[in-house]
Design an enzyme around this catalytic site. Structure first.
Site, PDB file in Angstrom:
ATOM      1  N   THR A   1      -8.149   1.595   9.561  1.00  0.00           N
ATOM      2  CA  THR A   1      -8.828   2.083  10.660  1.00  0.00           C
ATOM      3  C   THR A   1      -9.323   0.982  11.857  1.00  0.00           C
ATOM      4  O   THR A   1      -9.623   1.086  12.864  1.00  0.00           O
ATOM      5  CB  THR A   1      -9.522   3.520  10.332  1.00  0.00           C
TER       6      THR A   1
ATOM      7  N   GLY B   1      -8.137   7.425   8.349  1.00  0.00           N
ATOM      8  CA  GLY B   1      -7.831   7.834   9.754  1.00  0.00           C
ATOM      9  C   GLY B   1      -7.520   8.347   9.859  1.00  0.00           C
ATOM     10  O   GLY B   1      -6.257   8.330   9.602  1.00  0.00           O
TER      11      GLY B   1
ATOM     12  N   ASN C   1      -9.877  -0.322   0.427  1.00  0.00           N
ATOM     13  CA  ASN C   1      -8.896  -0.758   1.848  1.00  0.00           C
ATOM     14  C   ASN C   1      -9.655  -0.344   3.323  1.00  0.00           C
ATOM     15  O   ASN C   1     -10.310   0.626   3.353  1.00  0.00           O
ATOM     16  CB  ASN C   1      -8.076   1.217   1.735  1.00  0.00           C
ATOM     17  N   ILE C   2      -9.171  -0.609   3.901  1.00  0.00           N
ATOM     18  CA  ILE C   2     -10.015  -1.060   5.494  1.00  0.00           C
ATOM     19  C   ILE C   2      -8.285  -0.963   6.366  1.00  0.00           C
ATOM     20  O   ILE C   2      -8.092  -2.462   6.628  1.00  0.00           O
ATOM     21  CB  ILE C   2     -11.030  -2.460   5.390  1.00  0.00           C
TER      22      ILE C   2
ATOM     23  N   HIS D   1      -9.511   4.246  -0.723  1.00  0.00           N
ATOM     24  CA  HIS D   1      -9.299   4.681   0.275  1.00  0.00           C
ATOM     25  C   HIS D   1     -10.363   4.941   1.402  1.00  0.00           C
ATOM     26  O   HIS D   1     -10.745   5.432   1.407  1.00  0.00           O
ATOM     27  CB  HIS D   1      -8.098   5.076   0.512  1.00  0.00           C
TER      28      HIS D   1
ATOM     29  N   ASP E   1       0.932  -1.939  -0.169  1.00  0.00           N
ATOM     30  CA  ASP E   1      -0.121   0.028   0.175  1.00  0.00           C
ATOM     31  C   ASP E   1       0.934   1.217   0.035  1.00  0.00           C
ATOM     32  O   ASP E   1       2.460   1.020  -0.011  1.00  0.00           O
ATOM     33  CB  ASP E   1      -1.042  -0.133   1.348  1.00  0.00           C
ATOM     34  N   HIS E   2       0.287   2.423   0.086  1.00  0.00           N
ATOM     35  CA  HIS E   2       0.645   3.777  -0.093  1.00  0.00           C
ATOM     36  C   HIS E   2       2.749   3.865  -0.096  1.00  0.00           C
ATOM     37  O   HIS E   2       2.957   3.409   1.275  1.00  0.00           O
ATOM     38  CB  HIS E   2       0.714   4.492   0.870  1.00  0.00           C
TER      39      HIS E   2
ATOM     40  N   SER F   1     -13.440   2.333   5.485  1.00  0.00           N
ATOM     41  CA  SER F   1     -14.102   1.261   6.703  1.00  0.00           C
ATOM     42  C   SER F   1     -14.890   2.361   7.495  1.00  0.00           C
ATOM     43  O   SER F   1     -16.152   1.939   8.613  1.00  0.00           O
ATOM     44  CB  SER F   1     -13.275   0.686   7.538  1.00  0.00           C
TER      45      SER F   1
HETATM   46 ZN   LIG Z   1      -4.944   4.668   1.557  1.00  0.00          ZN
END
Ligand SMILES: [Zn+2]
Length: 310
Positions: A255, A195, A252-253, A230, A81-82, A233
């Protein structure tokens, strides 16, 4: 073995979604993988650079080792990810080196995040990352627009942000960005937020985000690649489920499961209790929030026969 790009494209074609669960603490991976298997669904396990710098994921190699220990490629794949070109603290990152390291370790897909750059710089940086990934036959996700939330300091009011559309992925820019970079999946900003990862806000419940679904449809028409959401959640469930039908193929989950892990660990002092809580939350996300339990065979069979093209 089916490649991850085929699987995401199969989700895209069928109006399904592949959740990508972030692992800021290594013990979270086992209950997440277990929940995915027990629900006969398919997911990505992912780690972002900030999770080994600001949390306890311990690095690309440590995450890969834990993944190998639990690995069931019929159920999960590993995604980087990122990797920011410029990070949340405005520092430049040797992003191509980080991506190359993940490719060498055998990550199944990667992401480059040049979203803090201007358009031309983002295109140039993303193009290099895409080239690197494609040389290894690995898909590359990129981001355009500002999915806010990771930055330190006071947060703008969500309602003001949503109403103004500030930071939303621009339609014309998105068309050019995908064409010129060749990225496989595009992370978009349409009202979703990350988050918080620092300060008091890190432990606070996220506001329920909404999505501008008309804007999302226009982005899909302009790009025609699987779109990624992104900050998945805490999005209004109704909006999220419609967004999946439109073209969000990966969500994407982070937080949601991180806060469960941290709070139960803090209260009980027991990693086993925290893992149990992560398991239960992940089951809830799969069954109640996303409704994708039992979809694995349908997804993989489609990916196998079609190669996923829309
Ligand atoms: Zn992200």
């Amino acid at each position: 073995m089916l490649d991850t790009n085929q699987i995401i494209r199969a989700a895209f074609d069928q109006g399904l979604v592949v959740p990508a669960f972030n692992i800021p603490y290594l013990p979270m991976m086992e209950p997440v993988v277990q929940a995915v298997r027990d629900n006969d669904t398919f997911a990505l396990i992912e780690t972002a650079r900030l999770e080994w710098i600001k949390f306890e994921a311990r690095g690309l190699k440590a995450v890969m080792n834990e993944y190998h220990r639990l690995c069931h490629t019929d159920y999960v794949r590993l995604h980087l990810d990122h990797v920011p070109v410029v990070d949340e603290d405005n520092q430049s990152v040797d992003y191509l080196r980080v991506i190359q390291e993940a490719l060498d370790l055998g990550y199944d897909s990667v992401m480059v995040d040049g979203s803090r750059l201007d358009l031309a710089e983002n295109i140039a940086a993303t193009w290099q990352a895409v080239e690197l990934a494609h040389k290894t036959g690995i898909p590359c996700e990129a981001e355009l627009g500002a999915v806010l939330g990771h930055e330190a300091g006071p947060k703008p009011r969500y309602e003001d942000l949503f109403a103004s559309g500030r930071g939303f992925t621009d339609i014309t820019e998105a068309e050019r960005f995908v064409r010129e970079t060749g990225c496989d999946w595009l992370s978009v900003a349409v009202g979703n937020i990350h988050g918080a990862i620092s300060g008091i806000a890190k432990d606070e419940k996220k506001v329920e985000a909404r999505l501008n679904l008309e804007h999302l449809e226009e982005l899909l028409d302009a790009t025609n690649v699987p779109l990624v959401l992104h900050g998945g959640s805490s999005v209004s469930q109704e909006h999220l489920l419609t967004a999946i039908k439109i073209g969000i193929a990966k969500v994407n989950i982070g937080t949601e499961i991180r806060q469960v892990y941290e709070s139960v660990l803090r209260d009980s002092g027991k990693v086993s209790a925290a893992k149990r809580a992560v398991y239960e939350r992940t089951v809830w996300l799969i069954q109640e929030y996303l409704g994708i339990n039992g979809t694995r065979e349908r997804l993989l069979a489609y990916a196998d026969t079609s190669g996923g093209t829309r």
